[in-house]
Design a protein around this motif. Structure first.
Motif, short mmCIF file in Angstrom:
data_model
loop_
_atom_site.label_atom_id
_atom_site.label_comp_id
_atom_site.label_asym_id
_atom_site.label_seq_id
_atom_site.Cartn_x
_atom_site.Cartn_y
_atom_site.Cartn_z
N VAL A 5 0.84 -1.21 0.00
CA VAL A 5 0.00 0.00 0.00
C VAL A 5 0.87 1.25 0.00
CG1 VAL A 5 -1.69 1.33 1.32
CG2 VAL A 5 -1.94 -1.15 1.11
N LYS A 6 1.91 1.27 0.83
CA LYS A 6 2.78 2.44 0.93
C LYS A 6 3.58 2.65 -0.34
CE LYS A 6 1.49 3.66 4.99
NZ LYS A 6 0.69 4.90 5.15
N LEU A 7 3.94 1.57 -1.03
CA LEU A 7 4.64 1.70 -2.31
C LEU A 7 3.79 2.47 -3.31
CD1 LEU A 7 6.42 -1.68 -3.18
CD2 LEU A 7 7.46 0.55 -2.85
N ASP A 8 2.54 2.04 -3.42
CA ASP A 8 1.64 2.71 -4.37
C ASP A 8 1.40 4.17 -3.98
OD1 ASP A 8 1.44 0.32 -5.73
OD2 ASP A 8 -0.40 -0.30 -4.72
N GLU A 9 1.30 4.42 -2.67
CA GLU A 9 1.07 5.79 -2.20
C GLU A 9 2.25 6.68 -2.53
OE1 GLU A 9 0.19 8.23 1.97
OE2 GLU A 9 0.22 6.03 1.95
N PHE A 10 3.46 6.19 -2.31
CA PHE A 10 4.65 7.00 -2.59
C PHE A 10 4.76 7.28 -4.09
CE2 PHE A 10 9.06 7.81 -3.57
CZ PHE A 10 9.45 8.66 -2.56
N ALA A 11 4.51 6.26 -4.91
CA ALA A 11 4.59 6.45 -6.36
C ALA A 11 3.59 7.50 -6.82
CB ALA A 11 4.33 5.12 -7.06
N LYS A 12 2.41 7.47 -6.23
CA LYS A 12 1.38 8.47 -6.59
C LYS A 12 1.82 9.87 -6.21
CE LYS A 12 -3.50 9.57 -5.83
NZ LYS A 12 -4.75 9.18 -5.12
N ARG A 13 2.39 10.01 -5.01
CA ARG A 13 2.84 11.33 -4.55
C ARG A 13 4.04 11.82 -5.37
NH1 ARG A 13 0.92 12.93 0.51
NH2 ARG A 13 -0.35 11.37 1.58
N ALA A 14 4.94 10.92 -5.71
CA ALA A 14 6.14 11.31 -6.46
C ALA A 14 5.81 11.78 -7.87
CB ALA A 14 7.12 10.15 -6.52
N ASN A 15 4.64 11.41 -8.39
CA ASN A 15 4.24 11.82 -9.74
C ASN A 15 3.17 12.90 -9.74
OD1 ASN A 15 5.54 9.93 -11.94
ND2 ASN A 15 5.08 8.63 -10.18
N ASP A 16 2.81 13.38 -8.55
CA ASP A 16 1.82 14.45 -8.43
C ASP A 16 2.56 15.77 -8.26
OD1 ASP A 16 -0.27 16.13 -7.99
OD2 ASP A 16 -1.00 15.13 -6.16
N TYR A 17 2.48 16.65 -9.24
CA TYR A 17 3.25 17.90 -9.19
C TYR A 17 2.79 18.83 -8.07
CZ TYR A 17 -0.66 20.35 -11.43
OH TYR A 17 -1.89 20.89 -11.71
N LYS A 18 1.61 18.57 -7.51
CA LYS A 18 1.13 19.38 -6.39
C LYS A 18 1.68 18.89 -5.05
CE LYS A 18 -3.27 20.59 -8.60
NZ LYS A 18 -4.75 20.54 -8.47
N ASP A 19 2.24 17.71 -5.02
CA ASP A 19 2.75 17.13 -3.78
C ASP A 19 4.21 17.52 -3.60
OD1 ASP A 19 1.71 14.69 -1.85
OD2 ASP A 19 3.89 14.79 -1.98
N ARG A 20 4.61 17.67 -2.33
CA ARG A 20 5.99 18.08 -2.04
C ARG A 20 7.01 16.99 -2.32
NH1 ARG A 20 5.41 21.48 3.67
NH2 ARG A 20 4.31 23.27 2.78
N LEU A 21 6.57 15.76 -2.49
CA LEU A 21 7.48 14.67 -2.84
C LEU A 21 7.62 14.51 -4.35
CD1 LEU A 21 6.65 11.86 -0.25
CD2 LEU A 21 8.69 13.29 -0.36
N TYR A 22 7.05 15.43 -5.10
CA TYR A 22 7.14 15.37 -6.56
C TYR A 22 8.61 15.43 -7.00
CZ TYR A 22 6.62 16.66 -11.47
OH TYR A 22 6.71 16.71 -12.83
N GLY A 23 8.97 14.57 -7.91
CA GLY A 23 10.35 14.53 -8.39
C GLY A 23 11.24 13.61 -7.57
#
Length: 344
Positions: free
Chosen positions: A140-158
């Motif tokens: 579950v956390k893997l999918d959540e991180f991948a989603k955040r890393a590809n969301d330009y509005k999220d601070r984990l983007y990039g």
């Protein structure tokens, strides 16, 4: 005088009752305090104040040096759940939320890499129910991180995620899922997260030895294996060489077969008595602030200028202690020489 057995049994029962009552009282008081604190923090004024103080502290710390690689031994999830009489799953979920919060902070501070000890190879000896819970939560956390890393509005983007460890111990479905998430986030250059799952340092070194020997046998030039080549064969690639700051929570003062190669030189190891789900921004901030302070002094001294000598040179000459010349005859006699080969 011998105490009758019936009285002795009653005394033991009374003692247990007192201990249990005290534990229940402490639990109730702690729970009430947490609720009050949560209610206060939910107020808009205190929430605004907390966020602004946090932002100010981050800006202050960003001015000085920050560690390039920070690693966490996330210990205490089970004890956290037990102390609150919750299922073990809830403790691991709270630990995942803590990691996510600290990832945001580290990325804002300018830390380039964070690694986390999520699952040791030896954890497979735990009850099957808990192992399955960890596997499902990890997915579950893997999918959540991948989603955040590809969301330009999220601070984990990039950000980029890498799962390091002995994947042969995982199921084919899990290995496929890991490869998919790594492929989705492979373009992230701003920030790298290494999840050690399943991992031990001994396995990491064994993996490096095998790959180094294999490449050596296939290399027709027969170049010699050196430290740099050996290090680059480890799971974390570029970040295998060092870890500036390693933090372990829950009070244990040991590394549990983790990052033994990475912390062998010029690394700071911090131990906290706090359980991992309770490990807060301020606790990590103080540790990084301490690291930054001593790192600044060390870098200054490496420029061939001792800080204290510089301060001493700035004093007026009248305050400086006059150096008296020392005669050659004032030196002590040399120690008696002894030959280790037996020769005269």
């Amino acid at each position: 005088m011998k105490v009758p057995s019936i009285i002795h049994i009653q005394l033991i029962a009374l003692r247990r009752l007192v201990v249990e009552t005290r534990e229940q009282f402490c639990f109730a008081a702690k729970n009430m305090f947490q609720r009050i604190f949560g209610w206060i923090m939910s107020l808009s004024l205190f929430s605004w104040l907390y966020v602004n103080i946090q932002n100010l502290l981050i800006e202050v710390l960003s001015v000085g040096p920050v560690p390039e690689h920070v690693s966490f031994i996330m210990d205490g999830n089970r004890r956290y759940a037990k102390s609150r009489r919750l299922p073990v799953k809830k403790g691991h979920e709270a630990g995942g939320l803590t990691l996510l919060t600290l990832l945001y902070i580290c990325k804002r501070l300018g830390v380039k890499c964070v690694s986390a000890y999520a699952f040791s190879i030896e954890n497979f000896s735990r009850p099957k129910e808990e192992v399955d819970t960890l596997m499902n939560l990890f997915t579950v956390k893997l999918d959540e991180f991948a989603k955040r890393a590809n969301d330009y509005k999220d601070r984990l983007y990039g950000s980029k995620i890498r799962i390091v460890g002995d994947r042969s111990l995982l199921s084919p479905e899990m290995r496929e899922r890991i490869a998919n998430v790594e492929d989705i986030t492979k373009g992230g250059d701003d920030f790298t997260l290494y999840i050690c799952f399943p991992y031990t340092s001994r396995n990491d070194m064994l993996h490096s030895i095998r790959d180094s020997v294999r490449d050596q046998l296939e290399d027709k030039l027969h170049s010699r294996i050196n430290i740099k080549k050996f290090t680059n064969k480890m799971y974390m690639d570029f970040y295998s060489n060092k870890c500036e700051l390693l933090i372990r929570t829950s009070g244990h003062r040991r590394l549990s077969d983790y990052m033994l190669w990475q912390v062998h030189e010029n690394s700071t190891i911090e131990f906290s008595d706090t359980l991992w789900p309770n490990f807060s921004f301020f606790a990590m901030y103080l540790m990084i602030l301490k690291w930054s302070f001593f790192c600044t002094i060390q870098r200054y001294n490496e420029r061939n200028h001792s800080l204290f000598e510089k301060m001493y040179e700035g004093l007026p000459s009248i305050l400086k202690r006059k150096k008296t010349p020392m005669s050659l005859y004032q030196f002590p006699n040399p120690p008696i020489s002894v030959s280790i080969t037996g020769e005269e």
